[in-house]
Motif scaffolding. Sequence first.
Motif, PDB file in Angstrom:
ATOM      1  N   PRO A 147      42.226  -9.737 -24.975  1.00 61.83           N
ATOM      2  CA  PRO A 147      41.305 -10.855 -25.196  1.00 61.83           C
ATOM      3  C   PRO A 147      42.184 -12.093 -26.221  1.00 61.83           C
ATOM      4  CG  PRO A 147      40.946  -8.827 -25.875  1.00 61.83           C
ATOM      5  CD  PRO A 147      42.357  -8.382 -25.778  1.00 61.83           C
ATOM      6  N   ALA A 148      43.068 -12.423 -26.701  1.00 63.43           N
ATOM      7  CA  ALA A 148      43.840 -13.398 -27.141  1.00 63.43           C
ATOM      8  C   ALA A 148      44.115 -13.963 -26.543  1.00 63.43           C
ATOM      9  CB  ALA A 148      44.676 -13.133 -27.944  1.00 63.43           C
ATOM     10  N   GLY A 149      43.721 -13.633 -23.875  1.00 60.54           N
ATOM     11  CA  GLY A 149      44.672 -14.915 -23.504  1.00 60.54           C
ATOM     12  C   GLY A 149      46.022 -14.589 -22.890  1.00 60.54           C
ATOM     13  N   ASN A 150      46.526 -13.969 -24.012  1.00 58.12           N
ATOM     14  CA  ASN A 150      48.211 -13.327 -23.083  1.00 58.12           C
ATOM     15  C   ASN A 150      48.218 -13.024 -21.509  1.00 58.12           C
ATOM     16  OD1 ASN A 150      48.718 -14.839 -26.137  1.00 58.12           O
ATOM     17  ND2 ASN A 150      48.381 -12.689 -26.748  1.00 58.12           N
ATOM     18  N   TYR A 151      48.683 -13.094 -21.097  1.00 58.39           N
ATOM     19  CA  TYR A 151      48.876 -12.851 -19.608  1.00 58.39           C
ATOM     20  C   TYR A 151      50.014 -11.084 -20.197  1.00 58.39           C
ATOM     21  CZ  TYR A 151      50.232 -12.111 -14.688  1.00 58.39           C
ATOM     22  OH  TYR A 151      49.746 -12.033 -13.653  1.00 58.39           O
ATOM     23  N   THR A 152      49.075 -10.586 -19.382  1.00 57.14           N
ATOM     24  CA  THR A 152      50.264  -9.186 -19.816  1.00 57.14           C
ATOM     25  C   THR A 152      50.988  -8.320 -17.744  1.00 57.14           C
ATOM     26  OG1 THR A 152      48.625  -7.119 -19.891  1.00 57.14           O
ATOM     27  CG2 THR A 152      49.205  -8.204 -21.474  1.00 57.14           C
ATOM     28  N   GLY A 153      49.847  -9.637 -17.219  1.00 54.07           N
ATOM     29  CA  GLY A 153      50.429  -8.465 -16.076  1.00 54.07           C
ATOM     30  C   GLY A 153      52.552  -8.976 -15.412  1.00 54.07           C
ATOM     31  N   THR A 154      52.274  -9.290 -14.033  1.00 53.90           N
ATOM     32  CA  THR A 154      53.221  -9.303 -13.321  1.00 53.90           C
ATOM     33  C   THR A 154      52.653 -10.871 -12.565  1.00 53.90           C
ATOM     34  OG1 THR A 154      53.135  -7.994 -10.795  1.00 53.90           O
ATOM     35  CG2 THR A 154      54.082  -7.237 -13.397  1.00 53.90           C
ATOM     36  N   GLN A 167      53.567 -11.648   7.314  1.00 53.84           N
ATOM     37  CA  GLN A 167      52.736 -10.948   6.649  1.00 53.84           C
ATOM     38  C   GLN A 167      52.146 -12.246   6.211  1.00 53.84           C
ATOM     39  OE1 GLN A 167      55.060  -8.866   3.859  1.00 53.84           O
ATOM     40  NE2 GLN A 167      55.047  -6.562   5.244  1.00 53.84           N
ATOM     41  N   VAL A 168      51.528 -11.859   5.328  1.00 55.77           N
ATOM     42  CA  VAL A 168      50.261 -13.242   4.331  1.00 55.77           C
ATOM     43  C   VAL A 168      50.397 -12.464   2.503  1.00 55.77           C
ATOM     44  CG1 VAL A 168      48.162 -14.781   4.005  1.00 55.77           C
ATOM     45  CG2 VAL A 168      49.070 -13.710   6.135  1.00 55.77           C
ATOM     46  N   GLN A 169      51.078 -13.681   2.052  1.00 54.73           N
ATOM     47  CA  GLN A 169      50.590 -13.089   0.295  1.00 54.73           C
ATOM     48  C   GLN A 169      48.821 -13.667   0.331  1.00 54.73           C
ATOM     49  OE1 GLN A 169      52.960 -15.160  -2.184  1.00 54.73           O
ATOM     50  NE2 GLN A 169      51.692 -14.594  -4.007  1.00 54.73           N
ATOM     51  N   ILE A 170      48.696 -12.209  -0.292  1.00 56.84           N
ATOM     52  CA  ILE A 170      47.263 -12.134  -0.799  1.00 56.84           C
ATOM     53  C   ILE A 170      46.556 -12.408  -1.925  1.00 56.84           C
ATOM     54  CG2 ILE A 170      46.479 -11.199   1.349  1.00 56.84           C
ATOM     55  CD1 ILE A 170      45.697  -8.330  -0.663  1.00 56.84           C
ATOM     56  N   ASN A 171      47.754 -12.675  -3.096  1.00 52.86           N
ATOM     57  CA  ASN A 171      47.388 -12.823  -4.306  1.00 52.86           C
ATOM     58  C   ASN A 171      48.242 -14.481  -4.899  1.00 52.86           C
ATOM     59  OD1 ASN A 171      50.144 -11.729  -3.767  1.00 52.86           O
ATOM     60  ND2 ASN A 171      49.569 -10.967  -6.378  1.00 52.86           N
ATOM     61  N   TYR A 172      47.787 -14.534  -6.269  1.00 53.46           N
ATOM     62  CA  TYR A 172      47.795 -15.160  -7.102  1.00 53.46           C
ATOM     63  C   TYR A 172      48.223 -14.573  -8.209  1.00 53.46           C
ATOM     64  CZ  TYR A 172      46.817 -19.232  -3.450  1.00 53.46           C
ATOM     65  OH  TYR A 172      46.933 -19.394  -2.061  1.00 53.46           O
ATOM     66  N   SER A 173      49.125 -15.011  -9.143  1.00 48.18           N
ATOM     67  CA  SER A 173      49.920 -14.770 -10.878  1.00 48.18           C
ATOM     68  C   SER A 173      48.523 -15.534 -11.652  1.00 48.18           C
ATOM     69  CB  SER A 173      50.925 -14.725 -10.777  1.00 48.18           C
ATOM     70  OG  SER A 173      51.185 -15.510 -12.494  1.00 48.18           O
ATOM     71  N   GLY A 174      47.491 -14.743 -11.915  1.00 50.03           N
ATOM     72  CA  GLY A 174      47.278 -15.334 -13.698  1.00 50.03           C
ATOM     73  C   GLY A 174      47.963 -15.603 -14.400  1.00 50.03           C
ATOM     74  N   GLY A 175      48.975 -15.490 -14.361  1.00 56.92           N
ATOM     75  CA  GLY A 175      50.400 -16.093 -15.528  1.00 56.92           C
ATOM     76  C   GLY A 175      50.377 -17.967 -14.919  1.00 56.92           C
ATOM     77  N   GLN A 176      51.103 -17.448 -14.209  1.00 57.08           N
ATOM     78  CA  GLN A 176      50.999 -18.529 -13.459  1.00 57.08           C
ATOM     79  C   GLN A 176      50.093 -20.226 -13.004  1.00 57.08           C
ATOM     80  OE1 GLN A 176      53.807 -20.282 -12.179  1.00 57.08           O
ATOM     81  NE2 GLN A 176      55.217 -17.915 -12.697  1.00 57.08           N
ATOM     82  N   GLY A 181      52.707 -20.507 -16.520  1.00 57.99           N
ATOM     83  CA  GLY A 181      53.916 -19.737 -16.172  1.00 57.99           C
ATOM     84  C   GLY A 181      54.152 -18.726 -17.849  1.00 57.99           C
ATOM     85  N   THR A 182      55.774 -17.671 -16.900  1.00 60.32           N
ATOM     86  CA  THR A 182      55.528 -17.450 -18.896  1.00 60.32           C
ATOM     87  C   THR A 182      57.143 -18.301 -19.044  1.00 60.32           C
ATOM     88  OG1 THR A 182      54.413 -15.528 -17.419  1.00 60.32           O
ATOM     89  CG2 THR A 182      56.174 -15.236 -19.087  1.00 60.32           C
ATOM     90  N   PRO A 183      57.272 -18.519 -19.981  1.00 60.65           N
ATOM     91  CA  PRO A 183      56.418 -18.032 -20.967  1.00 60.65           C
ATOM     92  C   PRO A 183      55.167 -19.501 -20.659  1.00 60.65           C
ATOM     93  CG  PRO A 183      58.370 -19.943 -21.819  1.00 60.65           C
ATOM     94  CD  PRO A 183      58.406 -19.265 -20.525  1.00 60.65           C
ATOM     95  N   PRO A 184      53.637 -19.106 -21.107  1.00 60.61           N
ATOM     96  CA  PRO A 184      52.941 -20.121 -21.126  1.00 60.61           C
ATOM     97  C   PRO A 184      53.285 -21.604 -21.135  1.00 60.61           C
ATOM     98  CG  PRO A 184      52.172 -18.371 -23.025  1.00 60.61           C
ATOM     99  CD  PRO A 184      53.323 -18.446 -22.983  1.00 60.61           C
ATOM    100  N   GLY A 185      52.797 -22.804 -19.695  1.00 59.21           N
ATOM    101  CA  GLY A 185      53.238 -23.822 -20.058  1.00 59.21           C
ATOM    102  C   GLY A 185      54.876 -24.429 -19.849  1.00 59.21           C
ATOM    103  N   SER A 186      55.412 -23.049 -18.940  1.00 60.99           N
ATOM    104  CA  SER A 186      56.989 -23.322 -18.716  1.00 60.99           C
ATOM    105  C   SER A 186      56.855 -23.712 -16.840  1.00 60.99           C
ATOM    106  CB  SER A 186      57.183 -21.852 -18.950  1.00 60.99           C
ATOM    107  OG  SER A 186      56.883 -20.749 -17.767  1.00 60.99           O
ATOM    108  N   SER A 187      55.666 -23.466 -16.424  1.00 58.09           N
ATOM    109  CA  SER A 187      55.723 -24.182 -14.830  1.00 58.09           C
ATOM    110  C   SER A 187      54.833 -25.294 -14.545  1.00 58.09           C
ATOM    111  CB  SER A 187      56.082 -22.841 -14.407  1.00 58.09           C
ATOM    112  OG  SER A 187      55.060 -21.963 -14.274  1.00 58.09           O
ATOM    113  N   GLY A 188      54.091 -24.948 -15.634  1.00 55.20           N
ATOM    114  CA  GLY A 188      51.946 -25.200 -15.454  1.00 55.20           C
ATOM    115  C   GLY A 188      51.571 -26.009 -16.211  1.00 55.20           C
ATOM    116  N   THR A 189      50.922 -26.206 -16.466  1.00 57.74           N
ATOM    117  CA  THR A 189      49.911 -26.058 -17.440  1.00 57.74           C
ATOM    118  C   THR A 189      48.878 -25.228 -17.834  1.00 57.74           C
ATOM    119  OG1 THR A 189      48.434 -28.497 -16.309  1.00 57.74           O
ATOM    120  CG2 THR A 189      47.175 -27.650 -18.374  1.00 57.74           C
TER     121      THR A 189
END
Length: 298
Positions: A147-154, A167-176, A181-189
């Motif tokens: 609920p606070a917006g913290n990303y707990t996926g992979t 093969q084709v990748q079909i997913n995108y990381s919500g964290g990215q 990124g992880t931690p937030p803002g480490s590789s993007g906005t």
Amino acid sequence: MRVTQNTTANLVLNNLQIIRQRTEELEQQASTGVKVSAPGDDPVTAQQVLHLKALISAGDQYSRNISNGTAWLSMSESAMSELGNVISRAKELGVAMSSDINNPDSQSAAVKELTQLRDELIQLGNTQLNGKYIFGGFKNDTAPFDPAGNYTGTDDAINIEVDRGTQVQINYSGGQLIRGGTPPGSSGTDIIGTINNMITALGAGNTAGVRTELGNLDNAMGQVLATRTDLGARLNHLTAAGNIIDDRKLSLTKVISDKQDVDFAQVISDLTKQQTAYQAAMAASAKVSQMSLLDYLK
């Protein structure tokens, strides 16, 4: 050399058996519609047909993979489109609230709407398809955003095989995508972090702080658009792969038909000939059995 009556009878009987066997084969082909009903009918053709059917079965699996991947990416595209709408609205509010002429009531209303927009971002990050959280990576059986917006996926890639060795990748990381990124803002906005900053700044009447975040919102929109562009390319890849698989299965089905299916007109014609030959052989057999001892001694 003298041909005995027994030799003649055996010859007629042998011919009857050959004709009868061939007639049965033709009757089976006419009833089943195939030339090879069992491996023993034609071992080489039977093996080829089995191999071709295995290729079609593999193609069916690739088609299912492509269908599932297309559904996954289409759902992601829909969520990203809404992400873009949320960012656009946040930018509108940010521009409106970056001026010093706004009173506390309008700032308070903006805070409430930005809070709703942040919650909508979290909800979009928890988008599901068939019970799976599409932005959760391998950990897709539980909501990747709390609920606070913290990303707990992979950040793991989920790949599907769309053809042998492809093969084709079909997913995108919500964290990215949403937290940068992880931690937030480490590789993007960090989109959620940006809106949180705007909420904090407006709550404190800090319009300069709001203006500072406008550039981050532009970067956030660019981040989502770049991901959607990549997603579109993957969807095109799946569509092209699906067309190739469909064409291949159609060609393989035709080859199997050519090898296995009977020509009904030819089969009926051959069957008629065999039935005529069988009747003639039966007549000859009756003639031989009616020969008297006197006829035999002539």
